[in-house]
Design an enzyme around this catalytic site. Structure first.
Site, PDB file in Angstrom:
ATOM      1  N   LYS A  70       0.913  -0.442   0.300  1.00 36.49           N
ATOM      2  CA  LYS A  70      -0.290   0.047   0.561  1.00 36.49           C
ATOM      3  C   LYS A  70       0.908   0.997   0.530  1.00 36.49           C
ATOM      4  CE  LYS A  70       0.109   0.193   4.850  1.00 36.49           C
ATOM      5  NZ  LYS A  70      -0.645  -0.608   6.139  1.00 36.49           N
TER       6      LYS A  70
ATOM      7  N   ARG B 208      -9.659   0.331  15.508  1.00 36.68           N
ATOM      8  CA  ARG B 208      -9.893   1.143  13.758  1.00 36.68           C
ATOM      9  C   ARG B 208     -10.873   0.423  13.226  1.00 36.68           C
ATOM     10  NH1 ARG B 208      -3.762   2.223  11.716  1.00 36.68           N
ATOM     11  NH2 ARG B 208      -4.667  -0.474  10.181  1.00 36.68           N
TER      12      ARG B 208
ATOM     13  N   HIS C 291      -5.722  -7.221  13.281  1.00 40.74           N
ATOM     14  CA  HIS C 291      -4.980  -6.629  13.596  1.00 40.74           C
ATOM     15  C   HIS C 291      -3.895  -6.351  14.521  1.00 40.74           C
ATOM     16  CE1 HIS C 291      -1.584  -4.215  10.996  1.00 40.74           C
ATOM     17  NE2 HIS C 291      -2.332  -3.125  11.204  1.00 40.74           N
TER      18      HIS C 291
ATOM     19  N   ARG D  29       0.962 -10.351   7.255  1.00 44.27           N
ATOM     20  CA  ARG D  29       1.063  -9.381   6.430  1.00 44.27           C
ATOM     21  C   ARG D  29       2.108  -8.550   6.385  1.00 44.27           C
ATOM     22  NH1 ARG D  29      -3.751  -9.713   9.212  1.00 44.27           N
ATOM     23  NH2 ARG D  29      -3.358  -7.797  10.219  1.00 44.27           N
TER      24      ARG D  29
ATOM     25  N   TYR E 245      17.337  29.636   7.672  1.00 45.16           N
ATOM     26  CA  TYR E 245      16.243  30.643   8.291  1.00 45.16           C
ATOM     27  C   TYR E 245      15.963  30.472   9.903  1.00 45.16           C
ATOM     28  CZ  TYR E 245      13.819  30.638   3.454  1.00 45.16           C
ATOM     29  OH  TYR E 245      14.053  30.584   2.363  1.00 45.16           O
TER      30      TYR E 245
ATOM     31  N   CYS F  81      14.918  23.156   4.717  1.00 44.94           N
ATOM     32  CA  CYS F  81      14.079  24.556   3.968  1.00 44.94           C
ATOM     33  C   CYS F  81      13.298  23.786   2.750  1.00 44.94           C
ATOM     34  CB  CYS F  81      14.677  25.424   3.419  1.00 44.94           C
ATOM     35  SG  CYS F  81      15.776  26.705   4.795  1.00 44.94           S
TER      36      CYS F  81
ATOM     37  N   ASP G  26      13.454  23.884  -0.421  1.00 43.42           N
ATOM     38  CA  ASP G  26      14.180  23.017  -1.463  1.00 43.42           C
ATOM     39  C   ASP G  26      15.542  22.610  -1.333  1.00 43.42           C
ATOM     40  OD1 ASP G  26      12.143  23.826  -3.036  1.00 43.42           O
ATOM     41  OD2 ASP G  26      12.915  25.762  -3.546  1.00 43.42           O
TER      42      ASP G  26
END
Ligand SMILES: *Cc1c(COP(=O)(O)O)cnc(C)c1O
Length: 400
Positions: free
Chosen positions: A38, A136, A168, A224, A268, A315, A317
């Site tokens: 997944k 869940r 699970h 799994r 920064y 940052c 990039d």
């Protein structure tokens, strides 16, 4: 031939490592394997990883959504595929027609499967999930008998075959957590209810990677395995060393090297200030490529065979690393994380630096990075780029 251009930033996924890990886990567990692919194969590329898992003998693939299962079919996969997360109105027709095993948590989901069977004229394959304590998805133990009963009625009517019963775990990475015993006990009781109702599933399954390795009693008919198939440790510090090999290497090309004096503020907010004159390297990846910003001032990368700490904030990039007076050439290879051989950083190291888990690091990294699939048994490019992993250990032929 001119050498291949080196991308600014790249994920190199070694499919030989995936095959190696799937084989290793299968041998270790001694039951059928479901390789979980997944979320684009945890960021490794779903279709390519699925193919590698099949080559390594994985009879099952696991995905969350019907769309993911259909994408596997579209790529030519014809083996057993289980999906387990739907919303009302999802394309059950297509899942049934594509021979995908779907999971029902509730009577409402069974009704959707039945409608799809009527429309397509194709019997379905249905697995039932019981919520044994994760709270869940899945039927609660209170709702389980009714789900089982309805599934049996539909099976007798020829709508489907109930192929599996599963659940699970909530804390499989903490083997001493009391939830493990409790959930396994609830699961066994749910299986008994289903068997009494006449269900005869092909596979009963409970274990993800951590439980597959750490809890033999939870293996049942199938395990799994997601994260361990990618060579990452599902329970850091608790797993025996099985010899798993991380399949993903995240690398970049060093953009620039510069001298800065003591007192220079870096990136920064100047959250790091040089306490001495040093050299800095500019690495052209950032959170826009999925590099966790929370690893600012905490992670390290490898340049020139040495660990180089990230200085200041990551940052969008780019990020800056401390080269400590060294001057590697711009264009040099920067490994953010990889196999960890030779002391290089791993996805687990980044997870610890960023306050998360390796699952999130590999699944989120990408963005503008180029993803390349290689096969360390076949592909010499990997050998030159990432230093050979062509040790007998990784050569498929060397495994029994
Ligand atoms: C994602 C997932 C897995 C795989 O878990 P890992 O810890 O990565 O092995 C197994 N089962 C279910 C239901 C999942 O959602």
């Amino acid at each position: 031939m001119s050498p291949l251009p080196v991308p600014r930033a790249e994920l190199v996924v070694d499919l030989a490592a995936v095959r190696h890990n799937v084989r290793l886990l299968t041998e270790h567990c001694g039951v059928a394997m479901m390789t979980v692919v997944k979320a684009d194969g945890y960021g490794h590329g779903m279709v390519e990883v699925a193919r590698a898992a099949r080559e390594a003998g994985s009879p099952w693939l696991g995905v969350a959504t019907i769309d993911e299962a259909l994408a596997l079919r579209a790529a030519g996969d014809t083996g057993r595929v289980l999906c387990w997360l739907t919303v009302p109105g999802d394309p059950y027709d297509r899942a049934v027609a594509a021979d995908v095993d779907v999971t029902a948590y509730s009577l409402a989901e069974l009704a959707e499967v039945e409608a799809a069977v009527r429309r397509t004229g194709t019997p379905a394959r249905v697995q039932l999930k019981v919520d044994t304590g994760l709270s869940r998805g899945g039927a609660t133990p209170a709702d389980w008998p009714a789900l089982v009963e309805a599934a049996r009625v539909g099976e007798v009517a020829g709508h489907w075959r109930v192929t599996g019963l599963w659940s699970h775990l909530a804390a499989s990475d903490e083997p001493d957590h009391p939830a493990n015993d409790s959930q396994e006990q609830v699961f066994r009781e749910a299986l008994a209810v289903a068997e009494e109702a006449g269900l005869t599933p092909e596979v009963r399954h409970l274990a993800n990677s951590a439980a597959a390795v750490l809890r033999p009693s939870a293996r049942f008919d199938l395990v799994r395995c997601g994260i361990a198939s990618y060579g990452l440790d599902p329970a850091p510090g608790r797993l025996p060393d099985l010899g798993l090999v991380p399949a993903m290497t995240a690398r970049a090309t060093l953009a620039m090297v510069k001298d800065v004096p003591a007192g220079a503020g870096v990136s920064y907010g100047h959250t790091w200030v040089a306490d001495r004159a040093t050299t800095l390297g500019l690495v052209p990846v950032g959170y826009g490529d999925g590099v966790p910003r929370s690893a600012s001032n905490a992670a390290s990368v490898a340049v020139g065979g040495r660990r180089r700490p990230v200085r200041g904030r990551v940052c969008m990039d780019q990020l800056v690393v401390d080269l400590d007076g060294d001057r590697p050439e711009p264009g040099s290879d920067v490994v953010l994380f990889g196999t960890g051989r030779d002391g290089g950083p791993t996805a687990q190291d980044w997870a610890e630096a960023a306050g998360t888990i390796s699952y999130e690091v590999v699944t989120r990294i990408g963005g503008r990075m180029v993803r390349t699939h290689v096969d360390s048994r076949l592909d010499s490019r990997l050998d030159s780029r990432l230093d050979s992993r062509l040790d007998g250990e990784l050569d498929d032929g060397a495994r029994p």
